[in-house]
Design an enzyme around this catalytic site. Structure first.
Site, PDB file in Angstrom:
ATOM      1  N   HIS A  74       0.959 -10.705 -14.000  1.00 51.71           N
ATOM      2  CA  HIS A  74       1.380 -10.084 -12.737  1.00 51.71           C
ATOM      3  C   HIS A  74       2.777 -10.570 -12.350  1.00 51.71           C
ATOM      4  O   HIS A  74       3.602  -9.800 -11.869  1.00 51.71           O
ATOM      5  CB  HIS A  74       0.422 -10.473 -11.603  1.00 51.71           C
ATOM      6  CG  HIS A  74      -0.989 -10.022 -11.792  1.00 51.71           C
ATOM      7  ND1 HIS A  74      -2.017 -10.878 -12.089  1.00 51.71           N
ATOM      8  CD2 HIS A  74      -1.540  -8.781 -11.717  1.00 51.71           C
ATOM      9  CE1 HIS A  74      -3.154 -10.201 -12.168  1.00 51.71           C
ATOM     10  NE2 HIS A  74      -2.891  -8.925 -11.960  1.00 51.71           N
TER      11      HIS A  74
ATOM     12  N   ASP B 238      -3.513  -2.349 -19.410  1.00 50.05           N
ATOM     13  CA  ASP B 238      -4.301  -1.189 -18.962  1.00 50.05           C
ATOM     14  C   ASP B 238      -3.555   0.071 -19.395  1.00 50.05           C
ATOM     15  O   ASP B 238      -2.996   0.797 -18.574  1.00 50.05           O
ATOM     16  CB  ASP B 238      -4.473  -1.232 -17.448  1.00 50.05           C
ATOM     17  CG  ASP B 238      -5.344  -2.402 -17.028  1.00 50.05           C
ATOM     18  OD1 ASP B 238      -6.531  -2.403 -17.370  1.00 50.05           O
ATOM     19  OD2 ASP B 238      -4.813  -3.334 -16.400  1.00 50.05           O
TER      20      ASP B 238
HETATM   21  O1  PAF Z   1      -4.553  -2.591 -12.554  1.00 49.75           O
HETATM   22  C1  PAF Z   1      -5.062  -2.961 -11.483  1.00 49.75           C
HETATM   23  O2  PAF Z   1      -5.107  -4.145 -11.146  1.00 49.75           O
HETATM   24  C2  PAF Z   1      -5.644  -1.909 -10.539  1.00 49.75           C
HETATM   25  O3  PAF Z   1      -6.260  -0.889 -11.249  1.00 49.75           O
HETATM   26  C3  PAF Z   1      -4.599  -1.345  -9.550  1.00 49.75           C
HETATM   27  C4  PAF Z   1      -3.514  -0.578 -10.253  1.00 49.75           C
HETATM   28  C5  PAF Z   1      -3.996  -2.481  -8.737  1.00 49.75           C
HETATM   29  C6  PAF Z   1      -5.284  -0.392  -8.576  1.00 49.75           C
HETATM   30  O4  PAF Z   1      -6.283  -1.022  -7.851  1.00 49.75           O
END
Ligand code: PAF
Length: 290
Positions: free
Chosen positions: A37, A150
């Site tokens: 992140h 993802d």
């Molecule tokens: O990837 C994630 O953490 C979630 O799917 C997101 C994009 C924050 C949406 O809740």
């Protein structure tokens, strides 16, 4: 860093930024922040005047209530990390603040949601699209940052942007891995030490699959990955508790996400995997071509 928990406070800050003609980078997260992140936050900081990070465990994207209940929540540590990473705004709303009314909207993504995660997590991508659109509406970003782990989610958001016609640049960012190769994920913290020790074999297997793709056909590579992981505990004399249970390994066109039959069926080809280990569902992605 300013932390807002209400839509009203966030909206006021965004209006002020817009008045000052500042560019806005949005990093949507569900918290339990890790270096993956923070790499999105760093990238957003380089490319925008203001970085907004949302921390919200979105209930409507969970089709499994147990998974929702078990999702790690570490807000205080998250806010410390975001301050250190020099994010400008953290948006940490409650469910009621985010969804004051029952959500009725359903998004459809055609063939993009008929593969991999789609059929296994009914309603998941519509739930993701609802929250991401709400975040887009609230923060009006110039750019939005998503991690490539993802991979299918990125294709879905690309399609969502086409559907809603918002002029937002989607910025996919590379997977960040631990030194031993395991893709960083908030779910990794739920692995037992023994499971965590063998988890890097997912990526190691995928790397070997890429080498094999130079001389084996697509189907053989796909089956080899499934077999190698399924038999890992037996081959290595490990307890059944430490077995990998691969849900799928698909080798797909990186734009349409449709499975390919031959290595020259698409210019960009990736392999996407979901594997259960120690009661935790892990996903990873590897690039085969170009
Ligand atoms: O990837 C994630 O953490 C979630 O799917 C997101 C994009 C924050 C949406 O809740």
């Amino acid at each position: 860093m300013n932390t807002y928990t209400t839509v009203a406070a966030l909206t006021a800050a965004i209006e002020q930024a817009k008045k000052e003609h500042k560019t806005i980078g949005l990093v949507p997260t569900m918290g339990a922040l890790h270096e993956g992140h923070l790499s999105l936050v760093n990238r957003a900081r380089k490319e925008n005047d203001i970085v907004v990070v949302s921390v919200f465990v979105n209930p409507i994207q969970f089709n499994n209530q147990e998974d929702l209940a078990k999702y790690p929540r570490t807000v205080d540590a998250d806010l410390e990390k975001l301050t250190a990473a020099r994010a400008d705004i953290a948006f940490v709303p409650s469910v009621e603040e985010m969804y004051p009314e029952k959500v009725e909207t359903v998004y459809h993504f055609g063939p993009l949601e008929e593969v991999m995660e789609g059929p296994r997590r009914p309603g998941h991508f519509s739930g993701v699209a609802v929250v991401v659109r709400r975040l887009f509406d609230l923060t009006q970003p110039d750019r939005a940052y998503f991690g490539e782990k993802d991979f299918q989610q990125i294709a879905i958001i690309r399609n969502l942007l086409e559907q809603i016609k918002y002029p937002i640049e989607l910025v996919p960012c590379p997977i960040v891995r631990a030194d031993d190769g395991l893709a960083l994920s908030s779910r990794n913290m739920r692995l037992s030490p023994e499971a965590r020790a063998i988890a890097p074999n997912i990526y190691a297997t995928l790397q070997q699959a890429v080498e094999m793709s130079e001389y084996e056909d697509v189907e053989s590579v796909q089956l080899w990955v499934m077999d190698t992981l399924s038999s890992f505990h037996e081959v290595n004399g490990l307890d059944e508790k430490l077995s990998f249970d691969p849900e799928y390994f698909e080798i797909v066109n990186d734009i349409t996400l449709q499975p390919i039959d031959n290595w020259d069926d698409a210019e960009g080809i990736v392999g996407c995997i979901a594997v259960w280990l120690d009661g935790v569902r892990l996903i990873d992605v590897i690039r085969f071509r170009p």
